[in-house]
Design a protein around this motif. Structure first.
Motif, mmCIF file in Angstrom:
data_model
loop_
_atom_site.group_PDB
_atom_site.id
_atom_site.type_symbol
_atom_site.label_atom_id
_atom_site.label_comp_id
_atom_site.label_asym_id
_atom_site.label_seq_id
_atom_site.Cartn_x
_atom_site.Cartn_y
_atom_site.Cartn_z
ATOM 1 N N LEU A 58 0.820 -1.206 0.000
ATOM 2 C CA LEU A 58 0.000 0.000 0.000
ATOM 3 C C LEU A 58 0.858 1.262 0.000
ATOM 4 O O LEU A 58 0.455 2.286 -0.558
ATOM 5 N N TYR A 59 2.032 1.212 0.633
ATOM 6 C CA TYR A 59 2.944 2.364 0.588
ATOM 7 C C TYR A 59 3.324 2.665 -0.858
ATOM 8 O O TYR A 59 3.253 3.815 -1.312
ATOM 9 N N THR A 60 3.710 1.621 -1.590
ATOM 10 C CA THR A 60 4.049 1.783 -3.007
ATOM 11 C C THR A 60 2.843 2.270 -3.799
ATOM 12 O O THR A 60 2.961 3.131 -4.678
ATOM 13 N N PHE A 296 13.934 4.886 -17.424
ATOM 14 C CA PHE A 296 13.680 4.855 -15.983
ATOM 15 C C PHE A 296 12.828 3.634 -15.636
ATOM 16 O O PHE A 296 13.088 2.932 -14.654
ATOM 17 N N PHE A 297 11.780 3.399 -16.430
ATOM 18 C CA PHE A 297 10.905 2.252 -16.202
ATOM 19 C C PHE A 297 11.709 0.953 -16.260
ATOM 20 O O PHE A 297 11.597 0.094 -15.367
ATOM 21 N N ALA A 298 12.528 0.807 -17.306
ATOM 22 C CA ALA A 298 13.320 -0.416 -17.466
ATOM 23 C C ALA A 298 14.342 -0.573 -16.345
ATOM 24 O O ALA A 298 14.526 -1.662 -15.798
ATOM 25 N N GLN A 299 15.017 0.527 -15.981
ATOM 26 C CA GLN A 299 16.033 0.464 -14.929
ATOM 27 C C GLN A 299 15.433 -0.042 -13.618
ATOM 28 O O GLN A 299 15.987 -0.941 -12.976
ATOM 29 N N PHE A 300 14.300 0.533 -13.227
ATOM 30 C CA PHE A 300 13.722 0.151 -11.944
ATOM 31 C C PHE A 300 13.058 -1.221 -12.008
ATOM 32 O O PHE A 300 12.966 -1.906 -10.991
ATOM 33 N N MET A 301 12.616 -1.613 -13.176
ATOM 34 C CA MET A 301 12.076 -2.964 -13.333
ATOM 35 C C MET A 301 13.181 -3.998 -13.127
ATOM 36 O O MET A 301 13.012 -4.986 -12.395
ATOM 37 N N ILE A 302 14.341 -3.776 -13.751
ATOM 38 C CA ILE A 302 15.485 -4.682 -13.601
ATOM 39 C C ILE A 302 15.984 -4.656 -12.160
ATOM 40 O O ILE A 302 16.223 -5.697 -11.530
ATOM 41 N N ALA A 424 6.910 6.572 -13.488
ATOM 42 C CA ALA A 424 7.573 5.541 -14.290
ATOM 43 C C ALA A 424 8.436 4.636 -13.416
ATOM 44 O O ALA A 424 8.444 3.408 -13.588
ATOM 45 N N THR A 425 9.167 5.223 -12.459
ATOM 46 C CA THR A 425 10.042 4.408 -11.612
ATOM 47 C C THR A 425 9.232 3.496 -10.689
ATOM 48 O O THR A 425 9.586 2.326 -10.489
ATOM 49 N N ASN A 426 8.136 4.012 -10.133
ATOM 50 C CA ASN A 426 7.319 3.179 -9.247
ATOM 51 C C ASN A 426 6.606 2.075 -10.016
ATOM 52 O O ASN A 426 6.490 0.943 -9.530
ATOM 53 N N LEU A 427 6.123 2.398 -11.222
ATOM 54 C CA LEU A 427 5.514 1.362 -12.050
ATOM 55 C C LEU A 427 6.548 0.311 -12.433
ATOM 56 O O LEU A 427 6.271 -0.896 -12.406
ATOM 57 N N GLY A 428 7.757 0.761 -12.767
ATOM 58 C CA GLY A 428 8.823 -0.175 -13.120
ATOM 59 C C GLY A 428 9.179 -1.081 -11.953
ATOM 60 O O GLY A 428 9.337 -2.301 -12.123
ATOM 61 N N ALA A 429 9.312 -0.498 -10.751
ATOM 62 C CA ALA A 429 9.639 -1.297 -9.571
ATOM 63 C C ALA A 429 8.538 -2.306 -9.266
ATOM 64 O O ALA A 429 8.811 -3.469 -8.936
ATOM 65 N N SER A 430 7.271 -1.876 -9.384
ATOM 66 C CA SER A 430 6.157 -2.787 -9.134
ATOM 67 C C SER A 430 6.142 -3.921 -10.154
ATOM 68 O O SER A 430 5.969 -5.102 -9.805
ATOM 69 N N MET A 431 6.325 -3.564 -11.424
ATOM 70 C CA MET A 431 6.322 -4.567 -12.479
ATOM 71 C C MET A 431 7.499 -5.533 -12.319
ATOM 72 O O MET A 431 7.344 -6.746 -12.524
ATOM 73 N N GLY A 432 8.666 -5.018 -11.950
ATOM 74 C CA GLY A 432 9.846 -5.869 -11.783
ATOM 75 C C GLY A 432 9.654 -6.887 -10.682
ATOM 76 O O GLY A 432 9.936 -8.085 -10.860
ATOM 77 N N THR A 433 9.157 -6.417 -9.528
ATOM 78 C CA THR A 433 8.916 -7.324 -8.409
ATOM 79 C C THR A 433 7.867 -8.372 -8.777
ATOM 80 O O THR A 433 8.032 -9.566 -8.490
ATOM 81 N N ALA A 434 6.778 -7.927 -9.406
ATOM 82 C CA ALA A 434 5.708 -8.855 -9.770
ATOM 83 C C ALA A 434 6.167 -9.857 -10.821
ATOM 84 O O ALA A 434 5.893 -11.061 -10.712
ATOM 85 N N LEU A 435 6.871 -9.374 -11.854
ATOM 86 C CA LEU A 435 7.316 -10.257 -12.931
ATOM 87 C C LEU A 435 8.276 -11.316 -12.421
ATOM 88 O O LEU A 435 8.082 -12.514 -12.631
ATOM 89 N N ILE A 436 9.342 -10.868 -11.735
ATOM 90 C CA ILE A 436 10.350 -11.813 -11.264
ATOM 91 C C ILE A 436 9.763 -12.743 -10.207
ATOM 92 O O ILE A 436 10.053 -13.945 -10.186
#
Length: 551
Positions: A58-60, A296-302, A424-436
């Motif tokens: 929820l913080y994210t 930014f999206f890709a960086q934070f996703m990785i 973009a960074t928060n979406l990337g971080a969320s997507m990265g955590t969820a995907l991996i």
């Protein structure tokens, strides 16, 4: 551009940069600091691990959904004032979290108040860097701020593990209150930009919150519910996972939001007295800006994906403690800082596109070493070189992307860029955590259940029972935990040994596939680097700001 004149080099620039970097560090710390201490926090508050995971999620969620609105409010009230108000809200949230007696109070302080504060602070940081540093110095400044964010992700487990082990997890949040007070006391040292008289597009703000909220929540819950095919026992609608419906609904509302904003932008361009848009969709057609945001999206996703999987390898496979796991991430932090700060100093005229590509290649090679080094008998030092390469890669991107995005538009749009950048960074971080996370658990379950079904050593009743019990997914647990559960279930020693070996092999395969997925994201990101400029922002060769007309 008028930014060189409006943002001269300042005396006390070191203090200004320290304040902005410390603020960024503080905002990011909460997303990682308690990951290694969830069990302790849950026991202290009389709740479950799921409850603490909900607080982190929820913080994210709050932070991501309010970023665009936070950027607009910063333009209206002034970036320094927005940052000050946000810091007060954030400090209040940290204090409430530190004294929380139960989960509802924790959710109020950590998830809501800190999330709202961060949504005001983070877009303001982007704009204040532009206001306090001349264009030729912004790459280094943005690099330092971005490095502070990434270091917070790497240092979070170390700080959280040390505090929980030797003191209490509550001291982390008391410490945040102290840091916030120090930042508030030094805010006057920052050059502000004049507030831009405007009005808030409340409908647009509501649409952005709903759209981004549905999208991020769907992504974050995909590891629990399943991304498309629902997991056993997970909620579903018309045979599809609720994650699919949340993500689809979120994308639809975001499309409606952009359509509404495009309409407001056209009307405002014709008649400046009409309601201005919350964000100008025409900005997204600026090649350099869209290129920077995609990176930014890709960086934070990785980054998020790797930081999700690495602690699992170190703690579950190799058996390191939370503190030891944090120590093994220190080489990444050091390399990241050196690259983010050093590249602009040593190579001030660097080609941004080339630096970003080199950074992505460093991350790809580092991830390759991680895949090759996955061995349950390995020494923990096996991650050192990959962590250094990952740090150098992340630092290279951090040294360029902030300046690339802000220099793509005029200075009066810096706060809007800040909102888009942090979204973009928060979406990337969320997507990265969820995907991996999804790839990891799916691979683990498939590999383990396939091995159980084909095993000639396991007794038929045990095979049937395991297949039934683990149909909803195989948990990522250590050999010791597997053995303890099998002993408690009365499984024979021979069957227990076989199951433990199957789990160890499946666990290793799952980590390798998860890291490979992160590597594929980095490779795909290379194809998007063509939109990054080849000359550094602020140089004489850098083109004038590209302007996109409303359509």
């Amino acid at each position: 551009m008028t930014t060189p004149a409006s943002a001269p080099a300042r005396t006390g620039a070191g203090l200004v940069l320290a304040v902005l970097a410390a603020s960024q560090f503080l905002m990011t710390l909460d997303s990682s600091v308690m990951n290694v201490s969830m069990a302790t926090v849950a026991a202290d508050l009389g709740t479950t691990i799921t409850g603490i995971q909900t607080a982190i999620t929820l913080y994210t969620l709050v932070m991501a959904t309010l970023m665009i609105t936070g950027g607009k409010l910063g333009s209206i009230m002034g970036r320094r004032r927005a940052m000050g108000i946000g810091m007060v809200i954030y400090a209040a949230g940290s204090f409430v979290t530190a004294i929380a007696p139960n989960l509802p109070v924790l959710l109020l302080g950590w998830s809501f108040l800190e999330g709202v504060g961060a949504a005001l602070i983070m877009p303001a940081i982007v704009a204040l860097v532009a206001a306090n540093f001349a264009p030729e110095r912004r790459s280094a400044a943005y690099g330092m701020v971005a490095a502070a964010s990434a270091v917070a992700v790497a240092a979070g487990p170390l700080i959280g593990g040390a505090m929980t082990t030797y003191l209490s997890w509550r001291y982390v949040f008391f410490g945040e209150v102290v840091i916030a007070i120090v930042i508030l006391a030094t805010l006057r040292k920052l050059r502000d930009t004049p507030p831009v008289p405007s009005r808030i597009d409340y409908l647009g703000s509501l649409l952005s919150v709903i759209g981004l909220g549905l999208l991020v929540y769907g992504v974050l819950k995909s590891s629990e519910w399943g991304l498309v095919v629902p997991k056993v026992g997970a909620p579903a609608l018309f045979g599809a996972s609720l994650s699919t419906w949340f993500i689809g609904a979120g994308l639809l509302v975001v499309w409606v939001f952009l359509h509404w904003e495009r309409r407001l932008e056209r009307r405002h361009a014709q008649d400046p007295t009409t309601l201005p848009p919350l964000v100008r969709p025409s900005m997204l057609r600026v090649r350099q800006l869209s290129g920077g945001l995609s990176m930014f999206f890709a960086q934070f996703m990785i980054q998020a994906g790797v930081f999700f999987a690495i602690p699992l390898f170190l703690s579950v496979v190799l058996g390191l403690s939370a503190l030891e796991t944090g120590v093994r991430l220190v080489p990444l932090s050091i390399a990241l800082l050196l690259a983010a700060v050093g590249i602009p100093k040593v190579w001030p005229k660097a080609n941004p596109r080339r630096v970003v590509r080199i950074g992505l290649l460093c991350m790809i090679v580092g991830i390759g070493f991680l895949v090759a080094g996955m061995d349950p008998e390995a020494d923990a030092a096996v991650v050192t070189i990959p962590m250094v390469l990952m740090g150098l890669g992340l630092g290279a991107l951090a040294s360029q992307l902030g300046a690339v995005t802000v220099s793509a538009v005029s200075e009066d749009q810096a706060a809007e860029v800040g909102g888009l950048q942090n979204t973009a960074t928060n979406l990337g971080a969320s997507m990265g955590t969820a995907l991996i996370g999804s790839v990891l658990i799916a691979t683990l379950s498939t590999a383990a259940l396939t091995a159980v079904a084909s095993s000639s050593s396991l007794s038929v009743p045990v095979q049937a029972q395991i297949t039934t019990d683990l149909a909803s997914g195989v948990p990522f647990i250590s050999d010791a935990q597997v053995e303890a559960e099998l002993t408690a279930a009365g499984v024979s020693a021979a069957d227990a040994q076989e199951i433990t070996a199957i789990n160890a092999d499946a666990r290793l395969q799952a980590l390798q596939v998860a890291f490979a997925a992160a590597g594929l994201v980095a490779i795909f990101a290379l194809f998007l680097t063509g939109r990054i400029p080849v000359v550094p922002p602020g140089s004489a060769e850098h083109p004038e700001v590209e302007t996109a007309e409303p359509s």
